[in-house]
Design an enzyme around this catalytic site. Sequence first.
Site: not given
Ligand SMILES: Cc1cc2nc3c(=O)[nH]c(=O)nc-3n(C[C@H](O)[C@H](O)[C@H](O)COP(=O)(O)OP(=O)(O)OC[C@H]3O[C@@H](n4cnc5c(N)ncnc54)[C@H](O)[C@@H]3O)c2cc1C
Length: 391
Positions: A131, A164, A345, A368
């Site tokens: 987490a 998470i 399709g 990740e």
């Molecule tokens: C199915 C799933 C399972 C997950 N499991 C876990 C888990 O077990 N534990 C955990 O801790 N987290 C988990 N996560 C969270 C995941 O690590 C985050 O969703 C990820 O780090 C992106 O953070 P955010 O969703 O807040 O997107 P944001 O940080 O808001 O980013 C949105 C988008 O902005 C873009 N971006 C980001 N940084 C930059 C940059 N510097 N320059 C330009 N563009 C950028 C990327 O395209 C990104 O997708 C999970 C996510 C999903 C979808």
Amino acid sequence: MSDKSYLNWPFLSPQHRELEHTLDTWAREHLSPHHDNDADAACRQLVRQLGDAGWLQHAIGGAAYGGATDVIDTRTICLIRETLARHSGLADFAFAMQGLGSGAITLFGSETQKQHYLTPVARGDAIAAFALSEPEAGSDVAAMQCEAVQDGDDYVLNGEKTWISNGGIADLYVVFARTGEAPGARGISAFVVDDGTAGFDIAERIDVIAPHPLARLKFTDCRIPVSNRVGAAGQGFKVAMATLDVFRTSVAAAALGFARRALDEAMTRATTRKMFGQTLADFQLTQAKLAQMATGIDAAALLTYRAAWQRDQGERVTKEAAMAKLTATETAQQVIDAALQMFGGLGVVSEQPVERLYREIRALRIYEGATEVQQLIIARELLREHAPAKT
Ligand SMILES: Cc1cc2nc3c(=O)[nH]c(=O)nc-3n(C[C@H](O)[C@H](O)[C@H](O)COP(=O)(O)OP(=O)(O)OC[C@H]3O[C@@H](n4cnc5c(N)ncnc54)[C@H](O)[C@@H]3O)c2cc1C
């Protein structure tokens, strides 16, 4: 049937080849890509199966705690994820989360923590979660707000975690919280929190396109003993990044598994679908696509097993793991999209293999470390290597 010549690449040993063969045979007998609609139940069942069959022993490090080896073998983790992903996305997820969820304990846990948590995780008797992310701190991990304040022999945890995996079904959660030793990334610590601890709640279950257990967690004056801190105070960011360094390469391997399955499906479709008096595979346009898919897969596999091998030699792989994850996940998305297109399709019919792969691959380009974050990591490492040496 996938081309398995990559197993003869010099990155892998005879033991790796043997393991892949045994797992592939086991997976054919025991796994199905289709699961119960109840993802929680399906996931619990898969952890049980993987534990009983001994596969989870590879997800932890420490023979004394039920691990297959003392140090996690990255190539083994990658081969297991790639093979499971070819057969069942949820099985890959169940395996990966046991490793990611307990990785901080393998790498930084105290003797007591290792004895208490790793053995049940390796047997499939306990489910683990990692987490780190928060609603306002995803890519920007250092912006985390969840805090842990020491009060005598306890820490008091307040805040939220979101996205998470295994949230809602896990028995233990490795939680990262701000402890304030220093600003930003240097003021974070890691803790292991047991399910059922007072003040720890599942605030929301989240449905995603490829269903698996996922939740938002809430901590309200949640007391945990100081002995549950994993690693030193203020070192949580290092704990998180070291854990991700092991498992980021394995995300690339899972993407490879999905891509290989998609290429298999595409080959079968292209060589059997009749149109315009010949098969789809007789058209050069199709052949160009198949060539591109196979080449992309090999390129991604080379980067993935290079990073895994390098880590197993004890080398730092920050750049190489980022290159592998970036390339393998983006390539897999393209390969799967091309495969789906060949099905016409049929490709968008629910639960068709390519439709399922199309949903399963998407999140791997985000979690990740999103693709853009991997690009930043690679560029940062390049610039660091290029910087003139300080005199
Ligand atoms: C199915 C799933 C399972 C997950 N499991 C876990 C888990 O077990 N534990 C955990 O801790 N987290 C988990 N996560 C969270 C995941 O690590 C985050 O969703 C990820 O780090 C992106 O953070 P955010 O969703 O807040 O997107 P944001 O940080 O808001 O980013 C949105 C988008 O902005 C873009 N971006 C980001 N940084 C930059 C940059 N510097 N320059 C330009 N563009 C950028 C990327 O395209 C990104 O997708 C999970 C996510 C999903 C979808």
